[in-house]
Structures are given as structure tokens and as C-alpha cells.
Design an enzyme around this catalytic site. Structure first.
Site, short mmCIF file in Angstrom:
data_model
loop_
_atom_site.label_atom_id
_atom_site.label_comp_id
_atom_site.label_asym_id
_atom_site.label_seq_id
_atom_site.Cartn_x
_atom_site.Cartn_y
_atom_site.Cartn_z
N HIS A 277 96.02 28.49 70.44
CA HIS A 277 96.69 29.14 69.31
C HIS A 277 96.18 30.56 69.12
O HIS A 277 95.00 30.77 68.80
CB HIS A 277 96.43 28.30 68.07
CG HIS A 277 97.16 28.73 66.85
ND1 HIS A 277 96.52 28.99 65.66
CD2 HIS A 277 98.48 28.94 66.62
CE1 HIS A 277 97.40 29.34 64.74
NE2 HIS A 277 98.60 29.31 65.30
N HIS B 240 99.79 38.64 64.18
CA HIS B 240 100.28 37.52 63.38
C HIS B 240 100.80 37.97 62.02
O HIS B 240 101.89 37.57 61.60
CB HIS B 240 99.17 36.48 63.18
CG HIS B 240 99.58 35.34 62.30
ND1 HIS B 240 99.43 35.36 60.93
CD2 HIS B 240 100.15 34.16 62.61
CE1 HIS B 240 99.89 34.24 60.42
NE2 HIS B 240 100.33 33.49 61.41
#
Length: 281
Positions: free
Chosen positions: A33, A75
């Protein structure tokens, strides 16, 4: 290769990414991730390289767009959490990615927030990440973040991927988003990558979504064996995120998921190996 970018690493592990039918996965795929983000600054080339060393099968990255339409790995909507944008550009609040050019973002340190070892890391472009991963054996799970903020980003991501033709051809690429309408548009633009839908669609929604998507990727807290079987019946796979605790990872394995998305790929790989040993005993 990562070595060509000046990252000094031990020899890369030989990894195998297996594309299997949704109902016949032999073991879950380990997806790092934002790279190996528990041990390196997220969405940086060092995090991608570390994911390879830790035995991940794929890496997940987040893609946003700059003011001049460059595709970068980031992100958050803003640059503040993972870069030094506030000190480099003190008068540019709220420091949204979309308000900065690529040249400006290249000036930022994207690793010092994580610790001294991360100092000097930069925000990579999608092209740089694809180039760095070439030959590593890693697959890619690419998330388009908030596409409504970047009109036309689907076409620009598709264009970047076409310039790296080994990715869609190799069957090791998934493009995902929480915006399912965006993913429907992407599927029309570029049908070769698998499409992932972030979230937990209802049973009633699954038949229509299966018309263009190959994955449903829910938070692991929503995953039950019954839901996994339901998604599988519609020909789609399930990747659960973001699961780091060994007990939770084992629960996902036992529940039949096709992939675990984790900040700790080495932990997930260890749990998978232990599970395989128990089954073989």
C-alpha cells in the site's frame, strides 16, 4: 530498474504475479500500500523498491495531477502532510497539488517527514515510477484520486500507460478509484487494464458493475466470506485494504480474498507462508 535510478539495493527478489480467475485464486496477492509505506515514505521510489525487497507481488500508488497536468504520486489533496511545501512556499496555502507546477513540486522534500532516512526523497511522476518498476516483477495497482478535481485525468493516465506498453500487455496492471463513474469512463478509454472499484458495492449493484470492472476492493472491515463469494459469482476478484495485523491478514486469507493490500508486505508474506505450511502439513 530501481538500480538505474541510483537506489542501492540487494538483488531484487524474483516475483511471480499470477493472473487467475476470480473463483480460483491459489493464494492472495500481496499488494504494498503506497509501497512499503510502514518502512519508507509513502508513494516514493524508495517505498516501491522496498516493496520488492519485502516480497510484494504488486504495489499500490495514488495518482493526482499538477497545475500543468503532470501526473504525480500523491495520496492527499494537499502537499502538507508528506512534503515541506509549507516552508518552501509559505504564501501558497492551502498547498493543493493542483495549484503547483511539476517544476515546483520537484523542489519539495517528500521524505523528511518520515524520518532522517527519508531525507531527500522527491515526489515521483507516474512515468518515473513505471520506469523504476520496469523489470522488477512487480505489478501495479494504480488509484486515480478524486478524478472530479482533475477533469480529463482518465485520458491522461491512459496516455501515460500507453507510453509504457509492457504494463497493459503483461496483465499486471489494475486501475482503481472510489469514483465508479470515472472507472467506467476509463474502461471505455483503455479496456486492457483490469478495473478496480474501491468500496463495498451492494449485492444489487454488482451485476451492472461487473459489466466493466474486474475487482471490488473494500476496506477489510467490510469483508466476510459471504461477500467474497458473492463478488466471485459475478466474475470479479476481491482485494481487501489496508490490512496490517497478522490476525486480520489470516482472516482475509481464510475468507477467500484474492489480494491483501497492506502497509507491511513482509508481514503479509510471512502470514501467507505460515498458512501454506499449515495447509501442507
Amino acid at each position: 530498474m530501481f538500480r538505474r535510478l541510483g537506489l542501492v539495493l540487494p538483488p531484487l527478489l524474483t516475483l511471480l504475479v499470477v493472473t487467475v480467475p476470480a473463483t480460483a485464486a491459489s493464494r492472495p496477492v500481496v499488494v504494498a500500500h503506497r509501497g512499503a509505506s510502514a518502512d519508507a515514505p509513502e508513494n516514493t521510489l524508495s517505498a516501491l523498491a522496498l516493496a520488492s525487497r519485502f516480497g510484494a507481488d504488486m504495489v499500490e500508488v495514488d495518482v493526482r495531477e499538477t497545475r500543468d497536468h503532470a501526473l504525480v504520486l500523491m495520496h492527499d489533496t494537499t502537499l502538507t502532510r508528506t512534503t515541506d511545501a509549507e516552508s518552501v512556499f509559505p504564501r501558497r496555502a492551502p498547498w493543493r497539488v493542483a495549484d503547483f507546477t511539476l517544476a515546483e513540486i520537484r523542489r519539495l522534500d517528500a521524505g523528511s517527514w518520515f524520518g532522517r532516512a527519508g531525507r531527500g526523497q522527491r515526489v515521483p511522476t507516474l512515468r518515473e515510477a513505471l520506469r523504476a518498476m520496469s523489470g522488477s516483477g512487480l505489478g501495479l495497482l494504480l488509484e486515480i484520486k478524486e478524478p472530479r478535481l482533475y477533469p480529463g485525468i482518465e485520458a491522461r493516465v491512459a496516455g501515460e500507460l500507453r507510453r509504457a506498453p509492457s504494463w497493459p500487455a503483461a496483465g499486471r496492471l489494475v486501475v482503481q478509484s472510489f469514483d465508479w463513474g470515472s472507472m467506467r469512463r476509463f474502461a471505455r478509454l483503455m479496456p486492457s487494464p483490469a478495473i478496480g472499484l474501491l468500496g463495498t458495492p451492494s449485492a444489487a449493484d454488482l451485476p451492472a458493475l461487473a459489466g466493466f470492472a474486474g475487482q471490488v476492493n473494500p476496506p477489510y472491515q467490510d469483508v466476510t466470506p459471504e461477500y467474497v463469494r458473492l463478488v466471485h459469482r459475478h466474475g470479479m476478484r476481491v482485494f481487501a485494504w489496508a490490512v496490517d495485523d497478522p490476525g486480520d491478514i489470516q482472516r482475509m486469507i481464510s475468507g477467500g480474498v484474492d489480494g491483501v493490500i497492506t502497509n507491511r508486505p513482509a508481514v503479509a508474506r510471512s502470514v501467507l507462508q505460515d498458512d501454506a505450511s499449515r495447509r501442507a502439513a
